[in-house]
Design an enzyme around this catalytic site. Structure first.
Site, PDB file in Angstrom:
ATOM      1  N   ARG A  23      24.029  29.553  51.467  1.00 48.64           N
ATOM      2  CA  ARG A  23      23.007  30.496  51.929  1.00 48.64           C
ATOM      3  C   ARG A  23      21.867  30.566  50.921  1.00 48.64           C
ATOM      4  O   ARG A  23      22.065  30.345  49.720  1.00 48.64           O
ATOM      5  CB  ARG A  23      23.623  31.878  52.182  1.00 48.64           C
ATOM      6  N   CYS A  44      29.359  45.517  12.097  1.00 46.87           N
ATOM      7  CA  CYS A  44      30.362  45.462  13.165  1.00 46.87           C
ATOM      8  C   CYS A  44      31.619  46.212  12.730  1.00 46.87           C
ATOM      9  O   CYS A  44      32.198  45.885  11.696  1.00 46.87           O
ATOM     10  CB  CYS A  44      30.706  44.003  13.491  1.00 46.87           C
ATOM     11  N   CYS A  47      34.662  43.885  11.976  1.00 46.55           N
ATOM     12  CA  CYS A  47      34.626  42.800  10.994  1.00 46.55           C
ATOM     13  C   CYS A  47      35.320  43.223   9.695  1.00 46.55           C
ATOM     14  O   CYS A  47      35.308  44.405   9.332  1.00 46.55           O
ATOM     15  CB  CYS A  47      33.171  42.389  10.720  1.00 46.55           C
ATOM     16  N   ASN A 151      38.158  42.117  28.261  1.00 44.52           N
ATOM     17  CA  ASN A 151      36.851  41.978  28.897  1.00 44.52           C
ATOM     18  C   ASN A 151      36.022  41.045  28.030  1.00 44.52           C
ATOM     19  O   ASN A 151      35.818  41.325  26.855  1.00 44.52           O
ATOM     20  CB  ASN A 151      36.128  43.334  28.972  1.00 44.52           C
ATOM     21  N   HIS A 164      38.096  41.116  21.048  1.00 44.06           N
ATOM     22  CA  HIS A 164      39.100  42.186  21.131  1.00 44.06           C
ATOM     23  C   HIS A 164      39.620  42.308  22.548  1.00 44.06           C
ATOM     24  O   HIS A 164      38.970  41.895  23.508  1.00 44.06           O
ATOM     25  CB  HIS A 164      38.500  43.526  20.677  1.00 44.06           C
ATOM     26  N   CYS A 194      63.016  38.084  44.642  1.00 47.52           N
ATOM     27  CA  CYS A 194      61.772  38.608  44.068  1.00 47.52           C
ATOM     28  C   CYS A 194      60.612  37.893  44.769  1.00 47.52           C
ATOM     29  O   CYS A 194      60.546  36.665  44.788  1.00 47.52           O
ATOM     30  CB  CYS A 194      61.766  38.344  42.568  1.00 47.52           C
ATOM     31  N   CYS A 197      58.788  35.479  42.448  1.00 46.36           N
ATOM     32  CA  CYS A 197      59.515  34.216  42.235  1.00 46.36           C
ATOM     33  C   CYS A 197      59.315  33.311  43.462  1.00 46.36           C
ATOM     34  O   CYS A 197      59.109  32.098  43.318  1.00 46.36           O
ATOM     35  CB  CYS A 197      61.013  34.467  42.021  1.00 46.36           C
ATOM     36  N   HIS A 238      62.446  34.801  35.912  1.00 46.25           N
ATOM     37  CA  HIS A 238      62.213  36.142  36.434  1.00 46.25           C
ATOM     38  C   HIS A 238      62.226  37.168  35.303  1.00 46.25           C
ATOM     39  O   HIS A 238      63.207  37.304  34.587  1.00 46.25           O
ATOM     40  CB  HIS A 238      63.263  36.522  37.483  1.00 46.25           C
ATOM     41  N   PHE A 306      30.629  44.633  52.002  1.00 45.11           N
ATOM     42  CA  PHE A 306      31.781  44.359  52.867  1.00 45.11           C
ATOM     43  C   PHE A 306      33.085  44.420  52.078  1.00 45.11           C
ATOM     44  O   PHE A 306      34.079  44.997  52.528  1.00 45.11           O
ATOM     45  CB  PHE A 306      31.635  42.987  53.536  1.00 45.11           C
TER      46      PHE A 306
HETATM   47 ZN   LIG Z   1      32.660  41.661  14.045  1.00 49.06          ZN
HETATM   48 ZN   LIG Z   2      60.633  37.207  39.906  1.00 50.04          ZN
END
Ligand SMILES: [Zn+2]
Ligand SMILES: [Zn+2]
Length: 333
Positions: A23, A44, A47, A151, A164, A194, A197, A238, A306
């Site tokens: 698109r 920082c 650090c 993140n 981190h 499971c 699994c 498992h 959506f």
């Molecule tokens: Zn640092």
């Molecule tokens: Zn399992």
């Protein structure tokens, strides 16, 4: 042709719609340029030399003076550990004090690295810190679930460049985690197995979405991936909770995780991403129906109206294609 696919474990639906990649877009050139970072920053808080800017560590490896990994309380946490879990009502509406425990895992003394660039040994140090902290936080009677996550990059929600990850332990198991757990109980009642699994066995049999297979783990793009290059790492054995991972399995997982992140780093040019370790709630560590795993989500698409409205995600890259591209991406280490 678009296709609906269902996640065997969570029962969520996704739509595969590769045609939508074609698109028209007017922001195709809006690629974020990431500036190179220095290996150390005087300002920082994570650090070396600035240890006094954080609270006392709850864990260091190997020791305080030559630390490789350091875990400290999160000074800017959304929840606080000095509150109660007592619930009350405002009229009909339920509320509780914001009790929870939040910690930061400082993954390296180097400011400008991250797991995709680390050695397997360095990533194993991080995973050992995760296991120790999850085990320790699970001993708190008020804690119901421990979530470990990372993140990477601004689009993934980080505010500090220093490598981190984070742990948040809460007294509440949220509905979007509870629902798949209930589905796993139903699957166990019906089949005596499971569901995770079973899902992994099917992925290993179909093979075309597997990216890496090691003695103890498999990394793959799941059949019902919600977004391009979304990956999972499952232990083959498992295990309901990450606290049950053994020493030799930590080294195995470190190698799989590092390799997978390096492939994403190379193929997608250092993408922002989140990863999460999903584990059974506290007290369910040895249950037969739950199974811990890692989810890795590169932030290359944004949920739109959506998706938010329906909970049905539209994925424009088939997971078979994502997996093949990552399989074919060579990592130099
Ligand atoms: Zn640092
Ligand atoms: Zn399992």
């Amino acid at each position: 042709m678009p296709e609906f696919r269902q996640n065997l474990a969570s029962k969520e639906w996704v739509i595969l719609a590769p045609e939508r990649r074609r698109r028209p877009s007017d922001n195709a050139k809006n690629v974020e340029i990431k500036e190179p970072l220095p290996s150390h920053r005087d300002d920082c808080p994570f650090c070396p030399g600035n240890e006094n800017l954080t609270d006392s560590p709850v864990y260091t490896l190997p020791d305080n003076s030559h630390w490789q990994v350091r875990v400290v309380p999160n000074k800017f946490a959304a929840l606080q550990s000095n509150l109660s879990t007592v619930r009350s009502y405002v009229g009909r509406f339920l509320t509780a004090e914001g009790f929870g425990i939040a910690e930061v895992i400082i993954e390296s003394p180097r400011h400008n690295t991250h797991p995709a660039l680390m050695s397997t040994g360095e990533v194993a140090h991080i995973l050992r810190a995760y296991r120790q902290r999850q085990t320790e936080l699970s001993k708190n009677d008020k804690i119901n679930i421990v979530t470990i996550f990372r993140n990477h990059g601004r689009k993934a929600g980080t505010s500090l460049d220093h490598p981190h990850s984070q742990i948040i332990a809460t007294p509440i198991v949220p509905p979007h985690e509870r629902y798949p757990m209930e589905q796993a109980v139903l699957h166990y009642d019906k089949n005596g197995t499971c569901v995770y699994c079973d899902l992994l066995a099917e992925e290993l049999m179909q093979k075309d979405r597997i990216i890496i297979e090691s003695p103890g783990f498999a990394a793959f793009c799941p059949f019902a991936a919600r977004s391009p290059f979304e990956c999972r790492i499952y232990p083959k054995r498992h295990m309901a909770s990450f606290v049950n991972i053994q020493d030799d399995e930590i080294v195995d997982l470190a190698d799989v995780l590092r390799t997978l992140l390096a492939k994403l780093h190379i193929h997608l040019d250092n993408p922002d991403y989140n990863y999460i370790i999903r584990s059974a709630p506290v007290g369910d560590e040895n249950t037969h129906h739950l199974h811990w795993y890692m989810v890795i989500i590169p932030k290359i698409s944004t949920p739109a109206g959506f998706e938010i409205g329906s909970g049905i995600y539209i994925n424009t890259v088939a997971p078979e294609i994502s997996a093949q591209l990552l399989r074919d991406t060579m990592t130099s280490v």
